[in-house]
Design a protein around this motif. Structure first.
Motif, short mmCIF file in Angstrom:
data_model
loop_
_atom_site.label_atom_id
_atom_site.label_comp_id
_atom_site.label_asym_id
_atom_site.label_seq_id
_atom_site.Cartn_x
_atom_site.Cartn_y
_atom_site.Cartn_z
N MET A 299 0.83 -1.20 0.00
CA MET A 299 0.00 0.00 0.00
C MET A 299 0.87 1.25 0.00
SD MET A 299 -2.73 1.30 2.87
CE MET A 299 -3.70 -0.20 2.77
N SER A 300 0.55 2.19 -0.85
CA SER A 300 1.28 3.46 -0.89
C SER A 300 0.69 4.41 0.15
CB SER A 300 1.17 4.07 -2.29
OG SER A 300 1.63 5.40 -2.26
N GLN A 301 1.45 4.65 1.22
CA GLN A 301 0.95 5.50 2.30
C GLN A 301 0.79 6.95 1.84
OE1 GLN A 301 3.52 4.85 5.65
NE2 GLN A 301 2.47 2.96 6.22
N GLN A 302 1.71 7.41 0.99
CA GLN A 302 1.60 8.79 0.50
C GLN A 302 0.36 8.96 -0.36
OE1 GLN A 302 5.39 9.35 -1.46
NE2 GLN A 302 6.25 10.37 0.35
N LEU A 303 0.09 7.97 -1.22
CA LEU A 303 -1.10 8.05 -2.06
C LEU A 303 -2.37 7.94 -1.23
CD1 LEU A 303 -1.77 8.43 -5.03
CD2 LEU A 303 -1.88 5.95 -5.26
N LEU A 304 -2.33 7.11 -0.19
CA LEU A 304 -3.48 6.98 0.71
C LEU A 304 -3.76 8.30 1.41
CD1 LEU A 304 -5.65 5.31 2.12
CD2 LEU A 304 -3.91 4.62 3.80
N PHE A 305 -2.70 8.96 1.89
CA PHE A 305 -2.85 10.27 2.54
C PHE A 305 -3.43 11.28 1.55
CE2 PHE A 305 -1.17 14.50 3.58
CZ PHE A 305 -1.72 14.66 4.84
N ALA A 306 -2.93 11.27 0.31
CA ALA A 306 -3.43 12.19 -0.72
C ALA A 306 -4.91 11.92 -1.00
CB ALA A 306 -2.61 12.05 -2.00
N PHE A 307 -5.29 10.64 -1.04
CA PHE A 307 -6.69 10.30 -1.27
C PHE A 307 -7.57 10.80 -0.13
CE2 PHE A 307 -10.15 7.20 -0.43
CZ PHE A 307 -10.99 7.61 -1.45
N ILE A 308 -7.12 10.64 1.10
CA ILE A 308 -7.90 11.10 2.26
C ILE A 308 -8.09 12.61 2.20
CG2 ILE A 308 -7.86 11.36 4.78
CD1 ILE A 308 -6.53 8.57 4.87
N VAL A 309 -7.04 13.34 1.85
CA VAL A 309 -7.15 14.81 1.72
C VAL A 309 -8.15 15.16 0.62
CG1 VAL A 309 -5.92 16.92 1.08
CG2 VAL A 309 -4.85 15.27 2.64
N PHE A 310 -8.02 14.48 -0.53
CA PHE A 310 -8.96 14.70 -1.64
C PHE A 310 -10.39 14.45 -1.19
CE2 PHE A 310 -11.47 12.32 -4.82
CZ PHE A 310 -11.64 13.31 -5.79
N ALA A 311 -10.61 13.33 -0.49
CA ALA A 311 -11.96 12.95 -0.07
C ALA A 311 -12.52 13.96 0.93
CB ALA A 311 -11.94 11.54 0.53
N ILE A 312 -11.70 14.40 1.88
CA ILE A 312 -12.16 15.38 2.88
C ILE A 312 -12.58 16.67 2.19
CG2 ILE A 312 -11.40 16.88 4.76
CD1 ILE A 312 -9.75 14.47 5.81
N VAL A 313 -11.74 17.15 1.28
CA VAL A 313 -12.07 18.39 0.56
C VAL A 313 -13.36 18.22 -0.22
CG1 VAL A 313 -11.34 19.92 -1.31
CG2 VAL A 313 -9.70 19.23 0.45
N MET A 314 -13.50 17.12 -0.95
CA MET A 314 -14.67 16.92 -1.78
C MET A 314 -15.94 16.69 -0.95
SD MET A 314 -13.68 17.46 -4.81
CE MET A 314 -14.97 16.89 -5.88
N PHE A 315 -15.84 15.92 0.13
CA PHE A 315 -17.02 15.64 0.94
C PHE A 315 -17.51 16.86 1.72
CE2 PHE A 315 -16.00 10.98 0.78
CZ PHE A 315 -17.23 10.57 0.29
N PHE A 316 -16.58 17.68 2.22
CA PHE A 316 -16.98 18.75 3.14
C PHE A 316 -17.26 20.08 2.45
CE2 PHE A 316 -15.41 15.68 6.13
CZ PHE A 316 -16.18 15.88 7.25
N THR A 317 -16.83 20.25 1.19
CA THR A 317 -17.10 21.51 0.51
C THR A 317 -18.54 21.53 0.00
OG1 THR A 317 -16.13 20.57 -1.50
CG2 THR A 317 -14.72 21.99 -0.17
N PRO A 318 -19.12 22.73 -0.18
CA PRO A 318 -20.52 22.80 -0.61
C PRO A 318 -20.74 22.13 -1.96
CG PRO A 318 -19.75 24.94 0.17
CD PRO A 318 -18.54 24.05 0.10
N GLY A 319 -21.81 21.41 -2.04
CA GLY A 319 -22.24 20.75 -3.26
C GLY A 319 -23.71 20.41 -3.09
N PRO A 320 -24.31 19.79 -4.09
CA PRO A 320 -25.75 19.50 -4.01
C PRO A 320 -26.15 18.74 -2.75
CG PRO A 320 -24.97 19.15 -6.23
CD PRO A 320 -23.75 19.44 -5.39
N ASN A 321 -25.44 17.66 -2.42
CA ASN A 321 -25.79 16.89 -1.22
C ASN A 321 -25.73 17.75 0.03
OD1 ASN A 321 -26.36 14.26 -2.20
ND2 ASN A 321 -24.19 13.84 -2.42
N ASN A 322 -24.62 18.46 0.21
CA ASN A 322 -24.43 19.23 1.44
C ASN A 322 -25.43 20.37 1.58
OD1 ASN A 322 -22.35 17.50 2.05
ND2 ASN A 322 -20.76 18.84 1.28
N ILE A 323 -25.74 21.02 0.47
CA ILE A 323 -26.71 22.13 0.52
C ILE A 323 -28.09 21.59 0.88
CG2 ILE A 323 -27.89 23.85 -0.89
CD1 ILE A 323 -25.15 24.19 -2.37
N MET A 324 -28.48 20.44 0.29
CA MET A 324 -29.78 19.87 0.61
C MET A 324 -29.83 19.36 2.05
SD MET A 324 -31.08 17.99 -2.88
CE MET A 324 -29.76 16.80 -2.95
#
Length: 200
Positions: free
Chosen positions: A1-26
């Motif tokens: 497992m690539s730990q650096q890539l895993l960390f990058a994925f977690i950062v990507f997911a946090i940014v995408m999940f927590f920023t405003p979008g259709p789901n979050n606004i609803m």
């Protein structure tokens, strides 16, 4: 497992999940209008629906979209049309009336889960997850890891947005303030379509 890539994925997911979008606004609007408990089916629908979409796409549906790009275009147009409808419905809704409890309901589990298939931001997240971060582990463990992290981070994000909405209940008390809030949420939902409209 690539730990650096895993960390990058977690950062990507946090940014995408927590920023405003259709789901979050609803979810924010539902938290204000219906409260935390009544919005829980919506929360679980978003969480499970998105994770299921990651799993299905990672396990082969992505190849279907590559072979038949028209399907992706159809989903994009259908998603944009549905978001316009939802933005209008949210923007035109007033404060909930005790007598309207049976008529006005928050989104159901299945409604929220199915919405993920026409949610444009959701597809951006899924494609980014499956393509850019496929090397976090060997197949199929990479898909299982992406699904597990999507379930965890998606749930925390959904609950956070609903709690933000419910916390506004004490501040937004007058019917006029609730209506103004819903109009702003409807406009933000329309604004979330901008990246899609640029591509259409």
């Amino acid at each position: 497992m690539s730990q650096q890539l895993l960390f990058a994925f977690i950062v990507f997911a946090i940014v995408m999940f927590f920023t405003p979008g259709p789901n979050n606004i609803m979810l924010l609007a539902s938290g204000l209008n219906f409260g935390f408990r009544r919005t829980l089916p919506h929360v679980f629908g978003v969480t499970v629906g998105f994770a299921f979409m990651v799993a299905v796409t990672g396990l082969g549906l992505g190849a279907v979209f590559t072979s038949y790009p028209v399907l992706h275009t159809i989903l994009k147009y259908a998603g944009a049309a549905y978001l316009v409808y939802l933005a209008f419905a949210i923007g035109m809704s007033g404060p909930p009336n005790p007598g309207d409890a049976e008529r006005r309901r928050p989104m159901t589990f299945f409604g929220a889960a199915l919405f993920q298939w026409v949610n444009v931001k959701g597809w951006v997240m899924v494609i980014g997850t499956i393509t850019a971060y496929a090397a976090i582990a060997n197949y199929p463990w990479n898909i299982l890891l992406q699904v597990a992290l999507s379930l965890l981070l998606g749930f925390v994000s959904c609950v956070t947005w609903v709690l933000c909405g419910t916390s506004l209940q004490s501040l937004v008390k007058s019917p006029g303030a609730v209506r103004a809030f819903n109009i702003v949420m409807g406009l933000l939902l329309l604004a979330s379509l901008y990246p899609v409209l640029v591509e259409l």
